[in-house]
Write a protein that holds these residues in place. Sequence first.
Motif, PDB file in Angstrom:
ATOM      1  N   ARG A 306      65.115  55.106  10.899  1.00  0.00           N
ATOM      2  CA  ARG A 306      66.469  55.470  10.480  1.00  0.00           C
ATOM      3  C   ARG A 306      66.713  55.046   9.036  1.00  0.00           C
ATOM      4  O   ARG A 306      67.303  55.770   8.242  1.00  0.00           O
ATOM      5  N   CYS A 307      66.262  53.857   8.685  1.00  0.00           N
ATOM      6  CA  CYS A 307      66.400  53.341   7.330  1.00  0.00           C
ATOM      7  C   CYS A 307      65.492  52.139   7.187  1.00  0.00           C
ATOM      8  O   CYS A 307      64.958  51.633   8.177  1.00  0.00           O
ATOM      9  N   TRP A 308      65.315  51.707   5.957  1.00  0.00           N
ATOM     10  CA  TRP A 308      64.570  50.458   5.732  1.00  0.00           C
ATOM     11  C   TRP A 308      65.150  49.766   4.505  1.00  0.00           C
ATOM     12  O   TRP A 308      65.859  50.353   3.703  1.00  0.00           O
ATOM     13  N   ARG A 309      64.835  48.484   4.394  1.00  0.00           N
ATOM     14  CA  ARG A 309      65.354  47.692   3.289  1.00  0.00           C
ATOM     15  C   ARG A 309      64.347  46.602   2.938  1.00  0.00           C
ATOM     16  O   ARG A 309      63.536  46.191   3.771  1.00  0.00           O
ATOM     17  N   PHE A 338      62.665  47.671   8.872  1.00  0.00           N
ATOM     18  CA  PHE A 338      63.043  49.059   9.119  1.00  0.00           C
ATOM     19  C   PHE A 338      63.609  49.191  10.530  1.00  0.00           C
ATOM     20  O   PHE A 338      63.193  48.488  11.457  1.00  0.00           O
ATOM     21  N   SER A 361      57.377  49.556   0.837  1.00  0.00           N
ATOM     22  CA  SER A 361      58.583  50.375   0.735  1.00  0.00           C
ATOM     23  C   SER A 361      58.358  51.582  -0.163  1.00  0.00           C
ATOM     24  O   SER A 361      58.802  52.694   0.138  1.00  0.00           O
ATOM     25  N   GLN A 365      58.763  55.558   0.797  1.00  0.00           N
ATOM     26  CA  GLN A 365      59.604  56.486   0.043  1.00  0.00           C
ATOM     27  C   GLN A 365      58.801  57.680  -0.462  1.00  0.00           C
ATOM     28  O   GLN A 365      59.275  58.820  -0.442  1.00  0.00           O
ATOM     29  N   LEU A 405      67.521  57.079   0.464  1.00  0.00           N
ATOM     30  CA  LEU A 405      66.716  56.094   1.181  1.00  0.00           C
ATOM     31  C   LEU A 405      66.991  56.139   2.672  1.00  0.00           C
ATOM     32  O   LEU A 405      66.091  56.017   3.488  1.00  0.00           O
ATOM     33  N   LEU A 406      68.258  56.329   3.047  1.00  0.00           N
ATOM     34  CA  LEU A 406      68.599  56.353   4.463  1.00  0.00           C
ATOM     35  C   LEU A 406      68.245  57.702   5.058  1.00  0.00           C
ATOM     36  O   LEU A 406      68.608  58.740   4.520  1.00  0.00           O
ATOM     37  N   ARG A 408      68.380  60.221   8.352  1.00  0.00           N
ATOM     38  CA  ARG A 408      69.055  60.476   9.616  1.00  0.00           C
ATOM     39  C   ARG A 408      68.167  61.317  10.521  1.00  0.00           C
ATOM     40  O   ARG A 408      67.355  62.104  10.067  1.00  0.00           O
TER      41      ARG A 408
END
Length: 448
Positions: A306-309, A338, A361, A365, A405-406, A408
């Motif tokens: 869904r997303c990562w940071r 993530f 990361s 991306q 980055l996010l 869905r």
Amino acid sequence: MHFSIPETEVRSGDNGSTYVAYNIHVNGVLHCRVRYSQLLGLHEQIKKEYGSNVVPNFPPKKIFTLTPAEVEQRREQLEKYMQAVRQHPLLGASDLFNSFLRKAQQETQQIPTEEAALDICLCSGPKLTVHILTSDQTEDVLEAVGTKLDLPDDLVGYFSLFLVHEGVDGCLTFVRKLQEFELPYVSITSLQSSEFHIVLRKSYWDMAYDQDVMDNRVGLNLLYAQVKKCCGITDSEAADHFRKKFIHLAQTLKYYGYIKFDPCITDFPEKGCQVIVSAGNNELNFHVKLPNKQMKEGSFKVTRMRCWRVTSSQVPVTNGTTNPCGSAKCDVKLELAFEYLMSKDRLQWVTITSQQAIMMSICLQSMVDELMVKKSGGSIKKVLKKRQESLHRADSQQAVKSPPLLVRWTKLNSVSLRGISTSNSANDISSNDFHGNYAFEGIGDDDL
């Protein structure tokens, strides 16, 4: 890329007065030192170019000398500002922002603009020396390498320059991909260590693009050398047709084109598990060693994230100390986390603690970038060419926007968790994995 301002310094100016310098770090490494007035000047330029409604909030001027608490508050505000600008799809790719960082890097390292020789390592073993200016940006150096190799302009964008660290055993650790906001000569020189090198390597993930590269003899030789090195094979000079057959055979291997990272720690499936992470084929592959010495292998598909940071924190290296990092020597701790769709309606955060977290990361991306291009029916060759042209245009408003980055999700298929091996040997790992098929933003299985 992870921008941070973890520290400040009180430095002396040319007239003997002192000022506060803000140390901008990229991926945990010092990139440049800047004054508040320099960042304010950048902010005013961006606001003039793009308008006040686009630019993030900037910390206001102060009439009186700042107290230590106010300096710390400003540091935090400037850090958030730099991160917001970098993450903005238009501002972060602008020549205005990137040229500021390049100039600041050169001024910080006090390297004058002059002609210089720069060694670039090739996967085939020998080094290639290119003659450049110390102020040449990454794209300029990459083009110089392509010219020296006689690589066609339309294939140069299939490759990138990477900073690597050579260990005592000769193994290379990927530190990062060199970016448009840095000067390769300054970056490698400032490290002041012969253990770091700049390496030329292909920059795409989809093996379908291999055919574009193999249609040119220089591209074929570069790709062949990289594949041969990854496979640990040495041989004599081979004919072009053999090299193509060799690459096609290598493409059938499970981990073809993957980047393997150094051993690190994960909290999946249990906290404190040792893991070797590899990136490729639109996934992060885990080889996990459980606390009971059992080995497990699994894959996390980027299309199910869904997303990562990436987060960083400073950890004191002095045992038993509770002092903050301002008064003790600290190490930077990096984590990639993530949010992953484990099963229908069940999301779970997975965390990797690694000094290569930001490189991981970047890999994720770039995988999303390729999927977006493929979904839109675009050509990677055209996109890469457009990106190159955007770096040389003064009008940065035409710069290519990066995908968000996010990510869905819009479509779900079944998923199961399998693959726990009973082996106690690190060389005997189950080939099963724990992933299912998933799609985001309308990208289905037929598109991947």
